[in-house]
Design an enzyme around this catalytic site. Structure first.
Site, mmCIF file in Angstrom:
data_model
loop_
_atom_site.group_PDB
_atom_site.id
_atom_site.type_symbol
_atom_site.label_atom_id
_atom_site.label_comp_id
_atom_site.label_asym_id
_atom_site.label_seq_id
_atom_site.Cartn_x
_atom_site.Cartn_y
_atom_site.Cartn_z
ATOM 1 N N ARG A 1 -17.256 -7.915 5.871
ATOM 2 C CA ARG A 1 -18.035 -6.757 5.454
ATOM 3 C C ARG A 1 -19.358 -6.758 6.207
ATOM 4 N NH1 ARG A 1 -17.353 -4.107 0.553
ATOM 5 N NH2 ARG A 1 -19.414 -3.286 1.043
ATOM 6 N N GLN B 1 -12.412 -7.713 -8.555
ATOM 7 C CA GLN B 1 -11.733 -8.725 -7.751
ATOM 8 C C GLN B 1 -11.700 -10.050 -8.517
ATOM 9 O OE1 GLN B 1 -13.801 -8.883 -4.014
ATOM 10 N NE2 GLN B 1 -13.109 -6.853 -3.377
ATOM 11 N N HIS C 1 -13.114 5.384 -0.878
ATOM 12 C CA HIS C 1 -13.545 4.696 -2.092
ATOM 13 C C HIS C 1 -14.381 5.640 -2.952
ATOM 14 C CE1 HIS C 1 -12.903 1.756 1.086
ATOM 15 N NE2 HIS C 1 -12.621 0.875 0.160
ATOM 16 N N LYS D 1 -5.618 3.342 2.725
ATOM 17 C CA LYS D 1 -6.261 2.668 1.603
ATOM 18 C C LYS D 1 -7.043 3.655 0.745
ATOM 19 C CE LYS D 1 -9.710 -0.841 0.350
ATOM 20 N NZ LYS D 1 -10.860 -1.645 0.807
ATOM 21 N N GLU E 1 -19.774 4.893 -0.190
ATOM 22 C CA GLU E 1 -18.501 4.310 -0.609
ATOM 23 C C GLU E 1 -18.650 2.844 -0.999
ATOM 24 O OE1 GLU E 1 -14.921 5.367 1.264
ATOM 25 O OE2 GLU E 1 -15.583 7.367 1.838
ATOM 26 N N ARG F 1 -4.513 -4.371 -9.309
ATOM 27 C CA ARG F 1 -4.685 -5.405 -8.298
ATOM 28 C C ARG F 1 -3.563 -6.433 -8.343
ATOM 29 N NH1 ARG F 1 -9.658 -5.266 -5.905
ATOM 30 N NH2 ARG F 1 -11.300 -4.054 -6.932
#
Length: 254
Positions: A48, A235, A143, A170, A86, A212
Site C-alpha cells: 500500500r 481483516q 471501494h 475487485k 476510497e 472474507r
C-alpha cells in the site's frame, strides 16, 4: 473461471488466495514488516504505497521496492496506491497517480498493479495497455467505505472494470446491516456466472466478516488477512483465516 497465474500463484482456481498488506510509513517500517512476513503462509503481498511518506519521491519508491523484493521476491507483489476517497492515506493528483503506476509497470517494481475504477477511463486505458504489454496483470478496484450500493450497481461496476481491461475485478463495500452483506454476496455469485475473470469482493467491518471467509462458496478468489497491521476494517489474522478457508474448501462439492 479463468485464472491469473503470477509466480506460481493461481488466482481464480481452488481455495481463495490470502493477500497480506504492507502498510509501512518509511523504509525502516517496510523492512520490519516484510521481515515479519517472511516464511509465513500466505499467497500475495499488497504494498500500500499510499501509506509511504516518501510517495512523492520516485527514487524512494524504487529503493523501497528493491528492499521489498529482496525479502519477499518469492511472493507476487501487488502495487496499490489507494486514494483518500476510497480509503487511502494521502492525496495526489491524477497525473502523478498515473506516473507512479506507469513506473511500477515499466520498471517491474511489482508483479501486479491495482487501479481504481473511478480514476478516469482514459487513465485506466493507458495504464492497462502499458501493463499488458509488459505482462503485468491489473486489478481494477472500487471501494465504498460508507455504504453498500444495490446488487445491480455492484454488478454494473464489476462489468465496467471488465470492459476497461481488468484482469481481476475487485469491489469492497461497507454494510449498514446484514441485508447489505447479502447484496454483496449475491452480486459476487451473479458476477461469477456472468464473467470468467477472477473476482475479489468483500463486505467490510465486523458485519461483513463472513464475506472474507466464504469466497469459495460465492465466487471471490482472494481474501485479505493480516500479519500485524490491517489496511481495512474486518481483516483477520492469517492463521484463523487459513483454518476457516481450509474447512470450507474440504466441504465443497466435488
Amino acid at each position: 473461471m479463468k485464472d491469473v497465474c503470477v509466480k506460481g500463484c493461481s488466482i481464480g482456481t481452488g481455495i481463495p488466495k490470502i493477500c497480506v498488506p504492507i502498510v509501512a510509513r518509511n523504509i525502516d517500517e517496510l523492512f520490519s514488516q516484510a521481515r515479519a512476513m517472511n516464511n509465513k503462509d500466505f499467497d500475495i503481498v499488497e504494498w500500500r504505497v499510499d501509506w509511504f511518506k516518501d510517495i512523492l519521491k520516485p527514487d524512494c519508491i524504487r529503493r523501497a521496492s528493491r528492499i521489498l523484493r529482496g525479502i519477499l521476491d518469492h511472493k507476487p507483489i501487488l502495487f496499490t496506491f489507494r486514494t483518500p476517497r476510497e480509503g487511502g492515506k494521502i492525496e495526489i493528483d491524477m497525473e502523478y497517480y498515473k506516473k507512479i503506476n506507469m513506473m511500477a509497470i515499466e520498471e517491474r517494481l511489482a508483479d501486479m498493479i491495482d487501479i481504481e475504477l473511478f480514476c478516469g477511463d482514459a487513465i485506466i486505458t493507458d495504464i492497462v495497455s502499458a501493463a499488458h504489454k509488459k505482462g503485468v496483470p491489473v486489478v481494477i478496484s472500487n471501494h465504498d467505505f460508507e455504504k453498500t450500493p444495490p446488487r445491480a450497481e455492484l454488478v454494473s461496476r464489476l462489468h465496467k472494470a471488465e470492459e476497461l481491461g481488468g484482469d481481476i475485478l475487485k469491489i469492497a463495500v461497507m454494510p449498514q446491516n446484514i441485508q447489505d452483506v447479502l447484496e454483496l454476496l449475491g452480486a459476487t455469485e451473479q458476477m461469477s456466472r456472468e464473467s470468467e475473470l477472477p473476482l475479489i469482493t468483500m463486505s467490510m467491518g465486523s458485519k461483513g466478516l463472513i464475506s472474507r471467509l466464504s469466497g469459495e462458496v460465492f465466487g471471490s478468489a482472494v481474501t485479505f488477512g493480516t500479519i500485524g497491521l490491517a489496511s481495512a476494517p474486518g481483516q483477520i489474522e492469517i492463521d484463523a483465516l487459513h483454518y476457516v478457508l481450509e474447512l470450507l474448501h474440504k466441504n465443497q462439492p466435488k
